[in-house]
Design a protein around this motif. Structure first.
Motif, PDB file in Angstrom:
ATOM      1  N   GLY A 156       0.807  -1.212   0.000  1.00 59.09           N
ATOM      2  CA  GLY A 156       0.000   0.000   0.000  1.00 59.09           C
ATOM      3  C   GLY A 156       0.840   1.262   0.000  1.00 59.09           C
ATOM      4  N   ILE A 157       1.879   1.310   0.840  1.00 59.77           N
ATOM      5  CA  ILE A 157       2.738   2.498   0.880  1.00 59.77           C
ATOM      6  C   ILE A 157       3.566   2.591  -0.394  1.00 59.77           C
ATOM      7  N   GLU A 158       3.989   1.450  -0.902  1.00 63.92           N
ATOM      8  CA  GLU A 158       4.711   1.478  -2.188  1.00 63.92           C
ATOM      9  C   GLU A 158       3.823   2.104  -3.261  1.00 63.92           C
ATOM     10  N   ARG A 159       2.546   1.704  -3.301  1.00 64.66           N
ATOM     11  CA  ARG A 159       1.626   2.222  -4.302  1.00 64.66           C
ATOM     12  C   ARG A 159       1.406   3.723  -4.124  1.00 64.66           C
ATOM     13  N   ARG A 160       1.275   4.168  -2.869  1.00 63.09           N
ATOM     14  CA  ARG A 160       1.091   5.608  -2.616  1.00 63.09           C
ATOM     15  C   ARG A 160       2.314   6.402  -3.062  1.00 63.09           C
ATOM     16  N   THR A 161       3.491   5.827  -2.844  1.00 67.48           N
ATOM     17  CA  THR A 161       4.731   6.494  -3.248  1.00 67.48           C
ATOM     18  C   THR A 161       4.803   6.606  -4.768  1.00 67.48           C
ATOM     19  N   LEU A 162       4.493   5.517  -5.442  1.00 69.94           N
ATOM     20  CA  LEU A 162       4.460   5.532  -6.903  1.00 69.94           C
ATOM     21  C   LEU A 162       3.428   6.537  -7.425  1.00 69.94           C
ATOM     22  N   ASP A 163       2.239   6.522  -6.837  1.00 64.16           N
ATOM     23  CA  ASP A 163       1.166   7.413  -7.295  1.00 64.16           C
ATOM     24  C   ASP A 163       1.553   8.878  -7.131  1.00 64.16           C
ATOM     25  N   ALA A 164       2.231   9.206  -6.013  1.00 62.92           N
ATOM     26  CA  ALA A 164       2.647  10.592  -5.786  1.00 62.92           C
ATOM     27  C   ALA A 164       3.622  11.036  -6.870  1.00 62.92           C
ATOM     28  N   TYR A 165       4.534  10.161  -7.221  1.00 60.31           N
ATOM     29  CA  TYR A 165       5.515  10.481  -8.269  1.00 60.31           C
ATOM     30  C   TYR A 165       4.812  10.656  -9.616  1.00 60.31           C
ATOM     31  N   ILE A 166       3.987   9.695  -9.970  1.00 63.50           N
ATOM     32  CA  ILE A 166       3.329   9.710 -11.282  1.00 63.50           C
ATOM     33  C   ILE A 166       2.429  10.938 -11.425  1.00 63.50           C
ATOM     34  N   ALA A 167       1.700  11.272 -10.367  1.00 66.05           N
ATOM     35  CA  ALA A 167       0.832  12.451 -10.416  1.00 66.05           C
ATOM     36  C   ALA A 167       1.653  13.711 -10.635  1.00 66.05           C
ATOM     37  N   ALA A 168       2.796  13.813  -9.949  1.00 69.34           N
ATOM     38  CA  ALA A 168       3.647  15.000 -10.094  1.00 69.34           C
ATOM     39  C   ALA A 168       4.227  15.092 -11.504  1.00 69.34           C
ATOM     40  N   ARG A 169       4.591  13.952 -12.085  1.00 64.17           N
ATOM     41  CA  ARG A 169       5.134  13.978 -13.449  1.00 64.17           C
ATOM     42  C   ARG A 169       4.061  14.363 -14.462  1.00 64.17           C
ATOM     43  N   HIS A 170       2.865  13.817 -14.320  1.00 59.16           N
ATOM     44  CA  HIS A 170       1.773  14.193 -15.231  1.00 59.16           C
ATOM     45  C   HIS A 170       1.452  15.680 -15.115  1.00 59.16           C
ATOM     46  N   LYS A 171       1.475  16.194 -13.899  1.00 56.09           N
ATOM     47  CA  LYS A 171       1.162  17.604 -13.674  1.00 56.09           C
ATOM     48  C   LYS A 171       2.187  18.523 -14.341  1.00 56.09           C
ATOM     49  N   ALA A 172       3.448  18.044 -14.396  1.00 59.43           N
ATOM     50  CA  ALA A 172       4.522  18.878 -14.952  1.00 59.43           C
ATOM     51  C   ALA A 172       4.550  18.868 -16.472  1.00 59.43           C
ATOM     52  N   GLY A 173       3.883  17.890 -17.110  1.00 59.17           N
ATOM     53  CA  GLY A 173       3.918  17.840 -18.574  1.00 59.17           C
ATOM     54  C   GLY A 173       3.753  16.419 -19.086  1.00 59.17           C
ATOM     55  N   ALA A 174       4.155  16.208 -20.324  1.00 62.87           N
ATOM     56  CA  ALA A 174       4.015  14.896 -20.955  1.00 62.87           C
ATOM     57  C   ALA A 174       4.838  13.847 -20.192  1.00 62.87           C
ATOM     58  N   PHE A 175       4.228  12.683 -19.970  1.00 65.37           N
ATOM     59  CA  PHE A 175       4.892  11.626 -19.203  1.00 65.37           C
ATOM     60  C   PHE A 175       4.376  10.280 -19.662  1.00 65.37           C
ATOM     61  N   ASP A 176       5.301   9.390 -20.061  1.00 65.93           N
ATOM     62  CA  ASP A 176       4.936   8.053 -20.534  1.00 65.93           C
ATOM     63  C   ASP A 176       4.877   7.120 -19.329  1.00 65.93           C
ATOM     64  N   GLU A 177       3.693   7.016 -18.744  1.00 67.49           N
ATOM     65  CA  GLU A 177       3.536   6.256 -17.507  1.00 67.49           C
ATOM     66  C   GLU A 177       3.799   4.766 -17.706  1.00 67.49           C
ATOM     67  N   ALA A 178       3.304   4.185 -18.786  1.00 68.80           N
ATOM     68  CA  ALA A 178       3.472   2.748 -19.002  1.00 68.80           C
ATOM     69  C   ALA A 178       4.946   2.382 -19.152  1.00 68.80           C
ATOM     70  N   SER A 179       5.670   3.171 -19.939  1.00 64.93           N
ATOM     71  CA  SER A 179       7.102   2.914 -20.114  1.00 64.93           C
ATOM     72  C   SER A 179       7.841   3.051 -18.790  1.00 64.93           C
ATOM     73  N   PHE A 180       7.447   4.062 -17.994  1.00 63.37           N
ATOM     74  CA  PHE A 180       8.100   4.272 -16.703  1.00 63.37           C
ATOM     75  C   PHE A 180       7.867   3.087 -15.772  1.00 63.37           C
ATOM     76  N   LEU A 181       6.649   2.581 -15.712  1.00 57.10           N
ATOM     77  CA  LEU A 181       6.334   1.479 -14.806  1.00 57.10           C
ATOM     78  C   LEU A 181       7.079   0.199 -15.197  1.00 57.10           C
ATOM     79  N   GLU A 182       7.275  -0.019 -16.495  1.00 57.09           N
ATOM     80  CA  GLU A 182       8.081  -1.167 -16.910  1.00 57.09           C
ATOM     81  C   GLU A 182       9.531  -0.987 -16.466  1.00 57.09           C
TER      82      GLU A 182
END
Length: 503
Positions: free
Chosen positions: A410-436
């Motif tokens: 659960g905490i791992e997921r929250r940590t990942l989500d915080a990062y991904i949300a911040a990257r999307h907010k800053a601009g274009a971000f390839d989430e699927a490629s990042f998660l792989e």
């Protein structure tokens, strides 16, 4: 081997006590300090200061062991204070449990001449002789104990050269490398951190005629820390100010960012702090970082790449150390060849990943929480000298699968989500490629750590790292659950690499 000698003039009891403090900071389990000197030469002053420093207790009662013959102290490194004046025979050292004491800690021995050669040859001899109004200390010995003592005295000389010669020194933290850190305190000044970072000893060639550290791009001098510190500070990251430096010797006097970490009072990880650290990474990964960094006038550090050779030799630590530990023998040629084949296929998939400045050990022991600050300034970052240019996902995997803290899914997921949300907010971000990429880097890092923690026990005599192995295996299972790692997961399962084992 000829004994090496160091001499120090000690003006008074304060300087004698300071020498005891300096020696305490160099002490390790198994060391023997043989203390000689006439009555009144300062043996008791030095011994008392040494033991009090190890205990970090300036008021600790340190009685003379003249009548008890030995007095033991459960300090940072257990220390056993022997007085051999009343010894009738060197053989009585066995009755006092001298050898057993050295397996548990260090020994400080007064009247060592009565041991009649019983003491180890690597003992450090400290002779105190009256010299005018003060006294002279003569240190002689050979091997690691003398070398550490000499380096500790050089650290005191460095402090003296920058106006901190009278500072109190106390152990702060050490890590799995040769680096160590102390808190130094001086009346009327904010405490600072004294960083001891000796030049890296490269070791023998292990592959293609190169030592492991060269292939893995481990920093070889403190100049890397200085250069990356300057770059991170310019990029808006809170790192220590460097107040004084001697890059040749590997000494830095730096800002003390604090001691508060990422765990609550119950030892549980605090999810909001991990999320804040993930958001800091997102900010950093939105920047372009230069590879050639200035470490001072005429000094430069080029940040190495996290290339295939570095990734592979790190991952190979699992085969080199973990596999023999769980199987009782070396890995077969087929296992090694299959392991290399699987990893090379995954490294091929990283070619399209986002690459950036990768701090490499971005996890809770190296992040200071500063709750009185705001924004990214709440996070003070230390221990980044081994930074590389590599996949941005690596540092998030290091954080969200913290090697020394059990991070729930659960905490791992929250940590990942915080990062991904911040990257999307800053601009274009390839989430699927990042998660792989995240899954690949998490699997690579945790495979490496399984090997490192076994190596620390087998090679370096540090068994306390083995307690972390079940957690690392769990992290590895999580990483291998990503579909892109299906073939590697089958390989690990086929060879029992994920099974719970008692080493």
């Amino acid at each position: 081997m000829t004994a090496l000698v160091l001499e120090r003039l000690l003006a008074d009891e304060t300087e004698t006590a300071r020498l005891g403090e300096d020696l305490a900071l160099a002490l390790r389990a198994g060391d023997v300090l043989a203390l000689k000197g006439d009555l009144g030469a300062g043996k008791s002053t030095l011994a008392r200061a040494l033991i009090r420093t190890l205990a970090d207790d300036a008021g600790l009662d340190v009685p003379s062991p003249t009548f008890t013959l030995v007095q033991s102290y459960d300090t940072r490194i257990p220390v056993h204070h022997f007085d051999l004046y009343r010894l009738s025979s060197a053989a009585e050292l066995d009755e006092l449990g001298f050898d057993e004491a050295l397996t548990q800690g260090a020994a400080l021995v007064e009247w060592p001449e009565r041991a009649e050669g019983y003491l180890p040859k690597a003992s450090l001899l400290i002779e105190l002789v009256q010299h005018g109004e003060g006294r002279q200390a003569r240190l002689s010995g050979q091997g690691a104990t003398f070398d550490r003592a000499a380096r500790s005295l050089a650290m005191r000389d460095f402090l003296e050269s920058v106006g901190w010669g009278e500072a109190q020194r106390r152990h702060f933290i050490g890590d799995a490398s040769a680096r160590s850190y102390e808190v130094v305190s001086l009346a009327g000044r904010e405490p600072r951190v004294l960083m001891n970072s000796p030049r890296l000893v490269l070791g023998p060639p292990v592959r293609d005629g190169k030592p492991y550290a060269v292939i893995a791009h481990t920093a070889q001098s403190v100049s890397a820390f200085v250069a990356i510190d300057h770059a991170l500070k310019a990029g808006g990251v809170s790192v220590p100010d460097i107040h004084a430096e001697d890059q040749e010797q590997g000494f830095l006097l730096i800002e003390h960012l604090g001691s508060e970490g990422f765990l609550g009072g119950d030892g549980e990880p605090l999810a909001e702090r991990y999320a804040a650290a993930a958001e800091l990474l997102a900010m950093m990964h939105g920047k372009t970082w230069p590879r050639r960094l200035e470490a001072g006038p005429g000094r430069f550090h080029t940040v190495p790449p996290f290339d295939r050779a570095a990734m592979m030799i790190e991952a190979d630590l699992l085969v080199d150390w973990y596999v023999p530990a769980i199987s009782g023998g070396p890995p077969s040629d087929d296992l090694r060849a299959g392991y290399t084949r699987e990893w090379n296929a995954l490294f091929d998939r990283l070619r399209a990943s986002e690459y950036t400045l990768m701090l490499r050990d971005f996890h809770s022991p190296n992040i200071i929480w500063r709750g009185d600050r705001s924004g990214h300034d709440r996070l003070g970052i230390v221990d980044f000298q081994d930074a590389l240019i590599g996949p941005s996902a690596y540092d998030l995997a290091s954080l969200a699968m913290d090697a020394r803290v059990t991070i729930s899914p659960g905490i791992e997921r929250r940590t990942l989500d915080a990062y991904i949300a911040a990257r999307h907010k800053a601009g274009a971000f390839d989430e699927a490629s990042f998660l792989e990429s995240y899954a690949i880097m998490a699997a690579q890092r945790n495979s490496k750590i399984l090997g490192i923690f076994v190596r620390l026990e087998k090679r370096d005599g540090k068994p306390y790292y083995l307690k972390h192995l079940p957690r690392i295996r769990d992290y590895l299972r999580r990483a291998l659950s990503h579909p892109a790692l299906g073939s590697l997961r089958e390989f690990y399962d086929a060879h029992g690499l994920l099974e719970e084992r008692a080493l």
